[in-house]
Design a protein around this motif. Structure first.
Motif, short mmCIF file in Angstrom:
data_model
loop_
_atom_site.label_atom_id
_atom_site.label_comp_id
_atom_site.label_asym_id
_atom_site.label_seq_id
_atom_site.Cartn_x
_atom_site.Cartn_y
_atom_site.Cartn_z
N PHE A 1 0.88 -1.22 0.02
CA PHE A 1 -0.08 0.00 -0.07
C PHE A 1 0.74 1.15 -0.02
O PHE A 1 1.87 1.16 0.36
CB PHE A 1 -0.86 0.16 1.13
N LYS B 1 5.56 1.99 -3.07
CA LYS B 1 4.15 1.81 -3.62
C LYS B 1 3.83 3.17 -4.01
O LYS B 1 3.13 3.49 -5.08
CB LYS B 1 3.26 1.06 -2.71
N VAL C 1 2.50 4.43 -7.71
CA VAL C 1 1.22 4.85 -7.74
C VAL C 1 1.12 6.43 -8.53
O VAL C 1 0.29 6.56 -9.41
CB VAL C 1 0.44 4.74 -6.40
N THR D 1 -13.37 5.84 1.39
CA THR D 1 -13.16 4.70 0.22
C THR D 1 -13.39 5.63 -1.00
O THR D 1 -14.39 6.47 -1.14
CB THR D 1 -13.88 3.50 0.25
N GLU E 1 -13.21 4.68 -5.68
CA GLU E 1 -13.00 4.06 -6.72
C GLU E 1 -12.48 4.85 -7.97
O GLU E 1 -12.98 5.96 -7.91
CB GLU E 1 -14.43 3.44 -7.31
N VAL F 1 -10.43 0.89 -9.71
CA VAL F 1 -9.76 0.30 -8.58
C VAL F 1 -10.28 0.77 -7.28
O VAL F 1 -10.31 1.93 -7.30
CB VAL F 1 -7.95 0.44 -8.54
N ASN F 2 -10.78 -0.04 -6.22
CA ASN F 2 -11.40 0.36 -5.16
C ASN F 2 -10.12 0.67 -4.06
O ASN F 2 -9.39 -0.12 -4.15
CB ASN F 2 -12.20 -0.60 -4.50
N LYS F 3 -10.23 1.78 -3.46
CA LYS F 3 -9.09 2.11 -2.34
C LYS F 3 -9.73 2.51 -0.96
O LYS F 3 -10.88 3.06 -1.11
CB LYS F 3 -8.18 3.21 -2.95
N SER G 1 -2.85 4.63 1.31
CA SER G 1 -3.81 4.42 0.32
C SER G 1 -3.75 2.89 0.13
O SER G 1 -2.71 2.34 -0.59
CB SER G 1 -3.33 5.17 -0.77
N GLU H 1 -5.34 -0.50 -1.67
CA GLU H 1 -6.20 -1.33 -2.61
C GLU H 1 -7.22 -2.32 -1.97
O GLU H 1 -6.73 -3.08 -1.13
CB GLU H 1 -5.49 -1.88 -3.96
N THR H 2 -8.54 -2.34 -2.27
CA THR H 2 -9.32 -3.21 -1.62
C THR H 2 -10.08 -3.99 -2.74
O THR H 2 -10.44 -3.51 -3.82
CB THR H 2 -10.63 -2.61 -0.69
N GLU I 1 -13.10 -6.00 -4.71
CA GLU I 1 -14.44 -5.55 -4.92
C GLU I 1 -15.12 -6.72 -3.98
O GLU I 1 -14.80 -7.67 -3.83
CB GLU I 1 -14.78 -6.44 -6.44
#
Length: 114
Positions: A14, A31, A35, A74, A76, A80-82, A102, A104-105, A107
């Protein structure tokens, strides 16, 4: 001191970005550099993060540093969900800047009540 302890920020998956109270970027783990690669990556260290945020975002970040509060939400972005967590960091008992994590989570990430 165990040197692995000092290198852990580059071993996590992350982004970690740290700025001072003026908004100057002091640190980006690997990371985070990846990003933000299209905006300069590692070259952003020493630059002001307020220059690349909206007026509303700058206002929120400044308010968090002024009050010592944290902000978690959160998003999107590009599919990408974060999870974003912004929190002040301290030096000698005073707010010295902001740390942003940050993450990434997946779906449909499960939510558990314990």
């Amino acid at each position: 001191m165990n040197t692995d302890l000092l290198s852990w920020p580059n071993s996590v998956d992350f982004a970690i970005t740290i700025c001072d109270t003026a908004g100057t970027i002091l640190y980006m783990n690997e990371k985070s550099q990846k990003v933000f690669e299209r905006w300069g990556g590692k070259e952003l260290i020493g630059k002001n993060l307020f220059d690349c945020h909206s007026e509303n975002s700058v206002s929120i970040i400044k308010e968090l540093m002024a009050t010592g509060k944290s902000n978690t939400y959160t998003i999107e972005k590009n599919g990408v969900n974060k999870l974003i967590h912004q929190t002040p960091w301290y030096s000698n008992g005073r707010v010295a800047g902001m740390v942003e994590f940050s993450i990434e989570t997946p779906e449909g990430m499960p939510h558990r009540v314990r």
